[in-house]
Design a protein around this motif. Structure first.
Motif, short mmCIF file in Angstrom:
data_model
loop_
_atom_site.label_atom_id
_atom_site.label_comp_id
_atom_site.label_asym_id
_atom_site.label_seq_id
_atom_site.Cartn_x
_atom_site.Cartn_y
_atom_site.Cartn_z
N ALA A 297 -25.90 -7.31 -39.12
CA ALA A 297 -25.24 -8.03 -40.10
C ALA A 297 -23.80 -8.40 -39.80
CB ALA A 297 -25.44 -7.19 -41.42
N TYR A 298 -23.20 -7.23 -39.29
CA TYR A 298 -21.72 -7.37 -39.34
C TYR A 298 -21.14 -7.29 -38.05
CZ TYR A 298 -22.80 -5.50 -44.02
OH TYR A 298 -22.95 -5.46 -45.47
N GLY A 299 -21.70 -6.99 -36.99
CA GLY A 299 -21.47 -6.79 -35.58
C GLY A 299 -21.37 -5.53 -35.11
N SER A 300 -21.68 -5.38 -33.98
CA SER A 300 -21.73 -3.92 -33.22
C SER A 300 -20.46 -3.37 -32.92
CB SER A 300 -22.82 -4.02 -32.24
OG SER A 300 -22.09 -4.93 -31.11
N ASN A 301 -19.54 -4.07 -32.94
CA ASN A 301 -18.25 -3.40 -32.39
C ASN A 301 -17.37 -3.32 -33.35
OD1 ASN A 301 -18.84 -2.69 -29.68
ND2 ASN A 301 -18.91 -5.05 -29.16
N LEU A 302 -17.72 -3.63 -34.85
CA LEU A 302 -16.88 -3.72 -35.81
C LEU A 302 -16.13 -2.27 -36.08
CD1 LEU A 302 -15.75 -5.49 -38.25
CD2 LEU A 302 -17.85 -4.43 -39.66
N THR A 303 -16.89 -1.35 -36.01
CA THR A 303 -16.70 -0.02 -36.26
C THR A 303 -17.69 0.96 -35.63
OG1 THR A 303 -15.91 1.65 -38.09
CG2 THR A 303 -17.75 0.39 -38.66
N HIS A 304 -17.02 2.43 -35.52
CA HIS A 304 -18.24 3.27 -35.03
C HIS A 304 -17.82 4.49 -36.20
CE1 HIS A 304 -19.45 1.02 -31.47
NE2 HIS A 304 -18.18 0.84 -31.19
N ILE A 305 -17.18 4.28 -37.03
CA ILE A 305 -16.83 5.31 -37.99
C ILE A 305 -17.75 5.05 -39.22
CG2 ILE A 305 -15.10 6.67 -39.56
CD1 ILE A 305 -13.06 5.55 -37.28
N TYR A 306 -18.44 6.22 -39.79
CA TYR A 306 -19.48 6.15 -40.76
C TYR A 306 -19.18 7.16 -41.86
CZ TYR A 306 -21.93 3.49 -37.26
OH TYR A 306 -22.14 2.31 -36.02
N THR A 307 -19.12 6.52 -43.06
CA THR A 307 -19.06 7.60 -44.25
C THR A 307 -20.33 8.28 -44.50
OG1 THR A 307 -18.27 7.96 -46.42
CG2 THR A 307 -19.41 5.91 -45.89
N LEU A 308 -20.54 9.56 -44.69
CA LEU A 308 -22.01 10.10 -45.03
C LEU A 308 -21.66 11.55 -45.56
CD1 LEU A 308 -24.74 10.47 -42.15
CD2 LEU A 308 -24.58 11.76 -43.94
N ASP A 309 -21.90 11.51 -47.02
CA ASP A 309 -21.77 12.67 -47.54
C ASP A 309 -23.01 13.24 -48.31
OD1 ASP A 309 -18.67 13.37 -48.14
OD2 ASP A 309 -18.91 10.84 -48.30
#
Length: 751
Positions: A297-309
């Protein structure tokens, strides 16, 4: 030449995981100039240069008068360099109340000697997960655009991007075999999605989450992350957390699914959220499905940081250290299976909110399950008052960010601790090598703008900012007029050294007025913590003179009344004065009720000033567009277009969040607001009922029954929440009255 580059380089960060520069194109910065200062779109030249970290150089464009060159090592550093120029040399700024950057002088002032700037930390973070519900629940892209320009100019490079999460999550659940009904029973309402994402609540009250909302929010997220990318930010995107609909256990009867704990008194149908334990293979399957869809949806190289709580105010199924290590190890393994470069970001709020559970051994076990220190970023969410990094030995080596929480629920009281914000982060940075950022994690973005500005500015200063000179410059560009009266500066000198220098950690979270709480004969005043009502300063020597000086400034230079930020501030200070005076009136009223010779007549007489003061507060708030309940309701309803049924659904969500916060007032008044139309209807009605109730039981000789009173107040909330804007008496859409005339009356009555 526009967009010319000296040298294209990816962002480099020494000693930390690289924050991927979303782009090396400077087109987004040029577009920002076009949006915010169109008359000067040809006056700025930007170029990328070689260098470590985020740094910039501002200089006069060689051979061209009135033009400025900004060289930078990253795109976001160019944005910060531009901000340094427009604030330090142009004398203008961009605020939450709107941008004033178009007021730059027609001929740009020269810089003279080149000016260098560098960030002292690789990460400048922004957003709390709940900000997306408390403040931005009903934003459109125009509102997001202003916000993102504000962030970019202040040098934020790591913003959270939660919008549209439910669209992809729904696809994952459908692919896993769940029905639309199964999924609908899990997702929460439009104003409460943050706590569904946290696994605190499931399902909704007031109707299922409409498909139109899910689709529209996804479309909005596409715009948001694209703009973040263009501005050189690295969005922090969501991941699959493990929270699943209850039907998942029927579809996968052998899966390891446990129930989370109850949250804040909600009934079991709306909490006790099912959690798919990460060591179950299904967790990895769903994680890979989620992230692959998100990347598509947004691109594979947009980010590699994920919020997960996984455990925000929701304790783990077991406190065994081996169990906790198993959870985090497999959570991270699933992330890496989905994205080999994944970095896990989590809010560190759990270690404070559930401190008795999260002992040092358990924290160490949980964080230690994630291999390597650069593979995780922990947000020390409440560093300014309740830092956790010391007791966790700097999160046992994991990267962490010094954050300012400050504002619970979007409450509006004036409060802050400027001395801590300019010393605490630098002291932590010197003591903890794995501190890698400074950030803002406010629950709601409502007022107190100076405390947020100064922290983001401190992230670009290796020495502690001088509060006195900072405040003077801040006020000068906030009130951008010729011949700014010294009275305006004196007002803020008082505020910055008193109200905004609150060092009492028990009262640092913004102050809530007692009139926003359910009326009672005791327990309202001097509260600390989330519902803090204790006033940590002397109103007569702080708020009163600050208001008088602001009035004096407006008298000396009427141009101030055309400055939106000035009118916002003067109403805000007057609002705080009345909110504080309500405590005195309330105490007098309770004393009248508790006298041995009290009568119904004497109680009604003693209650009259209390109700009159609420009417005065409402009248004051009606004079400024920034304090209208109508904006919150209008923003919600406008998202529905011509679909009246959908608009009514959104309005119910909007109303319920700021009042009952739950079907039966589970956390009522947590997200309370001092808004015109809310004070004069909901709060006034509750306090009128309270006065009548005490008068009635006195007349009848019956005892005070808190349960009976609570039932009456709950009925008022339920009725108010079910109304439609414009159909209730006293409700309107537009500013009413003249602020300065109303403030003159306020001063006459209350000063």
């Amino acid at each position: 030449m526009r967009g010319s580059l000296k040298l294209l380089l990816p962002a480099a960060v020494v000693g930390a995981v690289v924050v991927n520069a979303a782009t090396t194109s400077l087109d987004g910065i040029y577009s920002l100039v076009q949006r915010q200062m169109p008359a000067h779109e040809d006056a700025f030249t930007f170029s990328l240069i070689e260098g470590d970290g985020d740094s910039f150089v501002i200089s006069d464009t060689e051979g061209t008068s009135g033009s400025i060159t900004v060289q930078c090592t990253t795109v976001i550093a160019c944005a910060r360099g531009l901000y340094t120029y427009v604030t330090e040399y142009g004398g203008v700024d961009i605020w939450w109340t709107g941008s004033r950057l178009s007021q730059l002088p027609s001929t740009l002032p020269s810089v003279g000697q080149p000016v260098n700037g560098s960030s002292v930390v690789p990460y400048r973070y922004f957003f709390n997960t709940v900000t997306f519900s408390y403040t931005a629940a009903f934003w459109d892209f125009d509102q997001w655009s202003l916000e993102l320009d504000w962030l970019a100019l202040r040098g934020v490079n790591l913003p959270l991007a939660w919008v549209g999460y439910e669209y992809i999550l729904t696809q994952v659940f459908q692919e896993a075999g769940l029905s639309d009904a199964d999924i609908a029973s899990f997702l929460s309402g439009s104003a409460f999605q943050a706590w569904n994402r946290f696994g605190n609540i499931q399902g909704s009250w007031g109707g299922d989450l409409p498909t139109q909302w899910i689709d529209d929010q996804y479309a909005l997220q596409q715009q948001i992350v694209q703009r973040m990318y263009e501005l050189g930010m690295t969005p922090v995107l969501p991941a699959f957390t493990g929270f699943v609909p209850r039907a998942m256990a029927q579809v996968y009867p052998n899966a390891s699914i446990v129930n989370g704990s109850q949250w804040d008194g909600f009934p079991s149908t709306l909490t006790d959220v099912s959690f798919l334990e990460p060591f179950d293979p299904l967790f990895t399957t769903l994680q890979k499905s989620f992230i692959s869809k998100q990347q598509a949806a947004y691109g594979s190289n947009l980010t590699h940081i994920y919020t997960l709580d996984q455990y925000n105010e929701n304790n783990p199924y077991s406190g065994d250290t081996g169990y906790l290590t198993n959870i985090s190890t497999n959570t991270f393994a699933a992330l890496r299976a989905a994205d080999p470069e994944a970095v896990w970001m989590m809010q560190g709020w759990l270690f404070y909110a559930s401190e008795s559970f999260w002992t040092s051994d358990r924290i160490s076990a949980y964080l230690g399950g994630v291999p390597g220190n650069d593979s995780m970023i922990v947000l020390d969410l409440y560093s300014e008052a309740q830092p956790q990094w010391q007791r966790t030995d700097s999160y046992y080596g994991k990267q962490w960010v010094w954050c300012e929480l400050h504002d619970y629920g979007g409450n509006m009281g004036i409060e802050g601790n400027l001395p801590e914000l300019v010393t605490g982060p630098l002291e932590a940075l010197a003591a903890s090598p794995n501190m890698k950022g400074m950030g803002l994690t406010m629950e709601g973005q409502e007022g107190n703008e100076i405390v947020y500005d100064i922290l983001l500015d401190q992230a670009w200063s290796s020495t502690s900012i001088n509060i006195t000179s900072y405040t003077e410059k801040w006020v000068a560009r906030r009130y951008y007029v010729d011949s700014l009266p010294s009275a305006a500066q004196e007002a803020w000198r008082i505020l910055s050294t008193t109200v905004y220098s609150n060092t009492n950690s028990d009262t640092q979270a913004t102050i809530k007025s007692i009139f926003e709480l359910a009326p009672a004969i005791s327990g309202l005043t001097d509260r600390t913590g989330h519902h803090c009502t204790e006033i940590p300063y002397d109103t007569n020597t702080t708020i009163v003179p600050a208001l008088q000086y602001l009035v004096e400034a407006a008298t000396q230079n009427a141009a101030l009344l055309d400055v939106p930020e000035f009118t916002y501030d003067i109403v805000n200070v007057a609002r705080q004065l009345l909110a504080n005076r309500f405590i005195d009136v309330y105490n007098s009223f309770i004393s009248a009720y508790e006298t041995s010779d009290a009568t119904a007549a004497s109680i009604n007489e003693a209650g009259a000033p209390l109700l009159a003061l609420l009417s005065d507060i409402d009248t004051l708030l009606w004079t400024n567009d920034n304090y209208l309940l109508a904006n919150w309701i209008s923003d919600a309803r406008s998202l529905a277009g011509s679909n009246t049924t959908y608009a009514d659904y959104l309005e119910y969500n909007a109303r319920n969040q700021i009042t009952l916060w739950g079907p039966d007032g589970e956390i009522d008044d947590y997200a309370s607001k001092q808004w015109a139309g809310l004070v004069g209807t909901y709060y006034l009605d509750r306090w009128q009922t309270f006065v009548w109730y005490l008068a009635n039981i006195t007349q009848n000789g019956t005892s005070y029954d808190s349960t009976a009173l609570s039932d009456e107040l709950l009925a008022i909330g339920e009725a108010w929440d079910s109304q439609i804007w414009g159909q209730s008496s006293g409700e309107g859409w537009n500013v009413t009255g003249d602020a300065m005339s109303v403030i003159a009356d306020v001063i006459q009555k209350w000063v």
